[in-house]
Motif scaffolding. Sequence first.
Motif, mmCIF file in Angstrom:
data_model
loop_
_atom_site.group_PDB
_atom_site.id
_atom_site.type_symbol
_atom_site.label_atom_id
_atom_site.label_comp_id
_atom_site.label_asym_id
_atom_site.label_seq_id
_atom_site.Cartn_x
_atom_site.Cartn_y
_atom_site.Cartn_z
ATOM 1 N N ALA A 277 0.799 -1.101 -0.101
ATOM 2 C CA ALA A 277 -0.196 -0.043 -0.141
ATOM 3 C C ALA A 277 0.877 1.170 -0.028
ATOM 4 C CB ALA A 277 -0.886 0.074 1.188
ATOM 5 N N ALA A 278 0.434 2.086 -0.644
ATOM 6 C CA ALA A 278 1.277 3.553 -0.492
ATOM 7 C C ALA A 278 0.274 4.738 -0.661
ATOM 8 C CB ALA A 278 1.928 3.601 -2.085
ATOM 9 N N LEU A 279 1.060 5.876 -0.130
ATOM 10 C CA LEU A 279 0.311 7.312 0.106
ATOM 11 C C LEU A 279 0.974 8.035 -0.947
ATOM 12 C CD1 LEU A 279 1.066 7.600 3.880
ATOM 13 C CD2 LEU A 279 -1.172 7.052 2.863
ATOM 14 N N SER A 280 0.099 9.136 -1.265
ATOM 15 C CA SER A 280 0.596 10.224 -2.065
ATOM 16 C C SER A 280 1.646 10.909 -1.295
ATOM 17 C CB SER A 280 -0.488 11.247 -2.366
ATOM 18 O OG SER A 280 -0.860 12.000 -1.354
ATOM 19 N N PRO A 281 2.643 11.660 -2.065
ATOM 20 C CA PRO A 281 3.613 12.199 -1.307
ATOM 21 C C PRO A 281 3.127 13.464 -0.267
ATOM 22 C CG PRO A 281 4.262 12.355 -3.524
ATOM 23 C CD PRO A 281 2.913 11.675 -3.335
ATOM 24 N N GLU A 282 2.103 14.156 -0.794
ATOM 25 C CA GLU A 282 1.401 15.208 0.062
ATOM 26 C C GLU A 282 0.772 14.355 1.451
ATOM 27 O OE1 GLU A 282 1.790 16.494 -3.802
ATOM 28 O OE2 GLU A 282 0.940 14.574 -2.946
ATOM 29 N N ALA A 283 0.094 13.342 1.328
ATOM 30 C CA ALA A 283 -0.266 12.890 2.570
ATOM 31 C C ALA A 283 0.828 12.325 3.502
ATOM 32 C CB ALA A 283 -1.233 11.438 1.942
ATOM 33 N N ALA A 284 1.790 11.665 2.605
ATOM 34 C CA ALA A 284 2.976 11.201 3.646
ATOM 35 C C ALA A 284 3.644 12.187 4.315
ATOM 36 C CB ALA A 284 3.793 10.407 2.678
ATOM 37 N N ILE A 285 4.051 13.568 3.614
ATOM 38 C CA ILE A 285 4.609 14.630 4.262
ATOM 39 C C ILE A 285 3.666 15.023 5.478
ATOM 40 C CG2 ILE A 285 5.326 16.720 3.895
ATOM 41 C CD1 ILE A 285 6.235 15.577 1.059
ATOM 42 N N ARG A 286 2.444 15.132 5.307
ATOM 43 C CA ARG A 286 1.532 15.670 6.429
ATOM 44 C C ARG A 286 1.498 14.591 7.581
ATOM 45 N NH1 ARG A 286 -2.301 16.560 2.185
ATOM 46 N NH2 ARG A 286 -3.303 14.715 2.745
ATOM 47 N N ALA A 287 1.767 13.418 7.284
ATOM 48 C CA ALA A 287 1.891 12.340 8.351
ATOM 49 C C ALA A 287 3.077 12.326 9.032
ATOM 50 C CB ALA A 287 1.683 10.757 7.818
ATOM 51 N N GLY A 288 4.385 12.771 8.167
ATOM 52 C CA GLY A 288 5.408 12.960 8.783
ATOM 53 C C GLY A 288 5.575 14.186 9.582
ATOM 54 N N LEU A 289 4.846 15.114 9.347
ATOM 55 C CA LEU A 289 5.142 16.439 10.158
ATOM 56 C C LEU A 289 4.404 16.168 11.371
ATOM 57 C CD1 LEU A 289 4.110 19.078 7.313
ATOM 58 C CD2 LEU A 289 6.543 18.658 8.407
ATOM 59 N N GLU A 290 3.422 15.347 11.393
ATOM 60 C CA GLU A 290 2.547 15.168 12.617
ATOM 61 C C GLU A 290 3.385 14.098 13.549
ATOM 62 O OE1 GLU A 290 -1.097 13.638 11.503
ATOM 63 O OE2 GLU A 290 -1.627 15.667 10.685
ATOM 64 N N THR A 291 4.502 13.582 12.910
ATOM 65 C CA THR A 291 5.110 12.481 13.809
ATOM 66 C C THR A 291 6.399 12.997 14.549
ATOM 67 O OG1 THR A 291 4.892 10.845 12.151
ATOM 68 C CG2 THR A 291 6.788 10.432 13.388
ATOM 69 N N ARG A 424 27.048 9.600 2.924
ATOM 70 C CA ARG A 424 28.425 9.338 3.499
ATOM 71 C C ARG A 424 29.659 10.015 2.586
ATOM 72 N NH1 ARG A 424 27.568 8.842 9.291
ATOM 73 N NH2 ARG A 424 26.096 7.174 9.485
ATOM 74 N N ALA A 425 29.561 9.816 1.560
ATOM 75 C CA ALA A 425 30.546 10.186 0.457
ATOM 76 C C ALA A 425 30.681 11.740 0.403
ATOM 77 C CB ALA A 425 30.688 9.636 -0.885
ATOM 78 N N VAL A 426 29.771 12.203 0.633
ATOM 79 C CA VAL A 426 29.538 13.848 0.518
ATOM 80 C C VAL A 426 29.374 14.394 1.731
ATOM 81 C CG1 VAL A 426 28.416 13.820 -1.816
ATOM 82 C CG2 VAL A 426 27.011 13.751 0.255
ATOM 83 N N GLY A 427 29.880 13.709 3.034
ATOM 84 C CA GLY A 427 30.003 14.193 4.417
ATOM 85 C C GLY A 427 28.588 14.418 4.805
ATOM 86 N N ILE A 428 27.532 13.634 4.732
ATOM 87 C CA ILE A 428 26.125 13.783 5.190
ATOM 88 C C ILE A 428 25.830 12.649 6.122
ATOM 89 C CG2 ILE A 428 23.762 14.233 4.981
ATOM 90 C CD1 ILE A 428 24.472 16.098 2.619
ATOM 91 N N ASP A 429 25.307 12.523 7.285
ATOM 92 C CA ASP A 429 24.621 11.546 7.848
ATOM 93 C C ASP A 429 23.248 11.548 7.487
ATOM 94 O OD1 ASP A 429 23.713 9.580 9.616
ATOM 95 O OD2 ASP A 429 24.747 10.299 11.304
ATOM 96 N N PRO A 430 22.466 10.978 6.890
ATOM 97 C CA PRO A 430 21.203 11.016 6.484
ATOM 98 C C PRO A 430 20.140 10.803 7.632
ATOM 99 C CG PRO A 430 21.952 9.027 5.542
ATOM 100 C CD PRO A 430 23.163 9.647 6.314
ATOM 101 N N ARG A 431 20.601 10.257 8.492
ATOM 102 C CA ARG A 431 19.978 9.901 9.939
ATOM 103 C C ARG A 431 19.632 11.220 10.768
ATOM 104 N NH1 ARG A 431 23.411 5.102 12.136
ATOM 105 N NH2 ARG A 431 25.089 6.699 11.602
ATOM 106 N N GLN A 432 19.973 12.261 10.431
ATOM 107 C CA GLN A 432 20.092 13.366 11.147
ATOM 108 C C GLN A 432 18.757 14.482 10.557
ATOM 109 O OE1 GLN A 432 21.577 13.833 14.060
ATOM 110 N NE2 GLN A 432 22.360 11.710 13.441
ATOM 111 N N ALA A 433 18.388 14.109 9.338
ATOM 112 C CA ALA A 433 17.266 14.852 8.916
ATOM 113 C C ALA A 433 16.026 14.613 9.219
ATOM 114 C CB ALA A 433 17.253 14.712 7.415
ATOM 115 N N LYS A 434 15.107 15.611 9.112
ATOM 116 C CA LYS A 434 13.636 15.235 9.576
ATOM 117 C C LYS A 434 12.965 14.390 8.503
ATOM 118 C CE LYS A 434 9.423 15.780 11.147
ATOM 119 N NZ LYS A 434 8.913 14.858 12.164
ATOM 120 N N PHE A 435 13.180 14.730 7.210
ATOM 121 C CA PHE A 435 12.664 13.749 6.227
ATOM 122 C C PHE A 435 13.925 13.329 5.468
ATOM 123 C CE2 PHE A 435 8.765 16.629 6.599
ATOM 124 C CZ PHE A 435 8.021 15.471 6.811
ATOM 125 N N VAL A 436 13.960 12.066 5.067
ATOM 126 C CA VAL A 436 15.019 11.547 4.104
ATOM 127 C C VAL A 436 14.361 10.775 2.940
ATOM 128 C CG1 VAL A 436 15.567 9.754 5.435
ATOM 129 C CG2 VAL A 436 16.988 10.504 3.687
#
Length: 506
Positions: A277-291, A424-436
Motif C-alpha cells: 500500500a502507498a500514500l501520495s507524497p502530500e499525505a505522507a509528508i503531512r503524516a511525517g510532520l505530525e510525527t 556519507r561520501a559527501v559528508g552527510i549523515d542522513p539519519r539526522q534529517a527530519k525527512f529523507v
Amino acid sequence: MRIALGSVLTECNQFGGSPIDLDWFARYELCRGDEVLGLDAGVVGGALRALRSAGSEVAPLISASTCPGGHITADCYEYLRGELLYRLSRALPVDGVLLGLHGSAVAEGVDDVEGDLISAVRVLVGPGVPVVATLDLHAHVTRAMVENAHGLVAWSTYPHRDAAGTGERGARLLLDIAGGRCRPAMALAKVPVIVGGINGSTDGDGPFARMMRDLRGHEAEAGVLSASLFLVHPFLDQPDLGGGGLFVVDGDMDRARRLALETAEDYWSHRRELEAAALSPEAAIRAGLETHGGPVVLIEAADCAGGGASGDSVASLAALLALEDPSPALVPVVDPEAAEACHRAGAGAEVSTCLGHKLDPAWGRPIQVRGLVESLHDGRFRYTGGIWEGVDGEMGPTAVLAIGAVRVLVTSHATYDWADEQWRAVGIDPRQAKFVVAKNPMNFHNVYDEVAAAVLVLDTPGPTPATIRNHPLRHMPRPYFPVDGDIPGLEPTVWTNAALIAATGR
C-alpha cells in the motif's frame, strides 16, 4: 575438475530507465580472463573460494556486473555474450560450467538474456557437461533456463546479503554433479503473482520471510540438493511472469515437482500479504510532520535505480518544496546537466537550474529550482555490503544543492543503493534529517530500522512502482494478481529439466 566460470549480471526494466551500455559495466565490474581470478566478493568471489577449496582448476571467462537500468544495448550484449562464449570455446574441454547470472536481464532483441546465455553454453559444451547457474531471487525464471541447466540456485536473502554464499552453493552443486555424486532432477512451479519488493524482505516475520524459511527447511531433508524461492522482478513485460519455487532433488523428479507445486500454491495463498500500500507524497509528508522527531523515511519506490529506474524523479522533492516552511530534508536526484551546472558555478555559488526528469521524461516534468551549491564531489564511494561489497561506486560529478532547508544530492549516474554510502561520501549523515527520501524499496532497512520515526511508502509516477496494479502489461496475458484478485481454477506453470537428464544420464 576443470570448471569454466563466468558471469553477466544486471537487472533490466521494460517500463523505463536508461539503456545499459558497456560503460555501465566498466563503472562497476568488467573483468576478463585471468582478471576474474582476482575477485573475492559477490557470486564469483564465493564460487572461486569453493572451487579452490575443492582443488578445482578454474577456467575464467568474464565477470560483468552493473547497476540495473533499462535494456542492455545490442552492442553491449553482443560484446558480453561474444566474450563469454569465445573464452569458453577456447577453454574446452571442461568438466562443468558455472554461470553467475541475475535472471531478469533484457537486451535489444533478446527478451531472455539468461535463457539465451545458458542455451548458447549448452550448445557449446553439449548435453553431457553439467551447467549450473546462480540467480537473484527476483529472477524471471524461463523455460529455456530450466530445460538447459542441470541446476539453478538462487540467492535467499533480501536485502541481498548472500551473493557470495550462493556462489559457493552453486559451485558445490556443480562439483557434485560433475563428480557423479548426484543426479539433479529440477522442477520449477510458479503462479501469476507480480508484486513489488516492499513486503518481500526475508528478515523478520513477513510473508516472504516465512515462506523462505519453510522452503530452505527442505534442504535439510535427504535428497534435496537445493531449494529456491522467487519473488519475480515485476518490472518486465513478458509472458509467464510469476513467483514460486524451484527444487533440485537427487534422482527423483516426481518429488522435485511435488515440492515445487506445494511452494507455488503456498505462494498464491500469500499474494495479498505481498502486495504493498502507498500514500501520495502530500499525505505522507503531512503524516511525517505530525510525527515527533525523525528521520521520517519517504520511500519513493517508483524511482529505484536498483530496479532499473533512472533515479531522476523529483516527485517527492516537489512536494517537500511546496511546504510553506520546508523541514530539513534530503533528496537524491540523478541529473547530469544540473550536476554540471553546479560544478561550473562552483562551491558557494547560487545557481538556478531545471532539475529532474531529463533521463526518462515519461514520468514527469523538470522543476525550476534556485539553491546554494553547498559542496562538490567526484562521486566516488565504496560499497560496505551487499552484491558489490568492497567495490567502488561512481556517481560521476556530484553536488550537494541546498534549497532552503532541503538538500539535494545531485549526481550524474544512477547507482544502486545498499546503505547510506552515497550520502556519507559527501559528508552527510542522513539519519539526522527530519525527512529523507530513499529510492530503494528494501535496502533502506540497512540504515534506518533502528532510528526511523516513521517509514512511509509513496505512490508516485515511475517505472518501479510499489504496485504494478496500474501498469498494464502487453505481453503477460490476464489473469494475473494484483490486477485480478482471484483466478478460479488456477494451475501453476511447471517446467523441468527431465529431457536433459534423460539425454545425459546425469
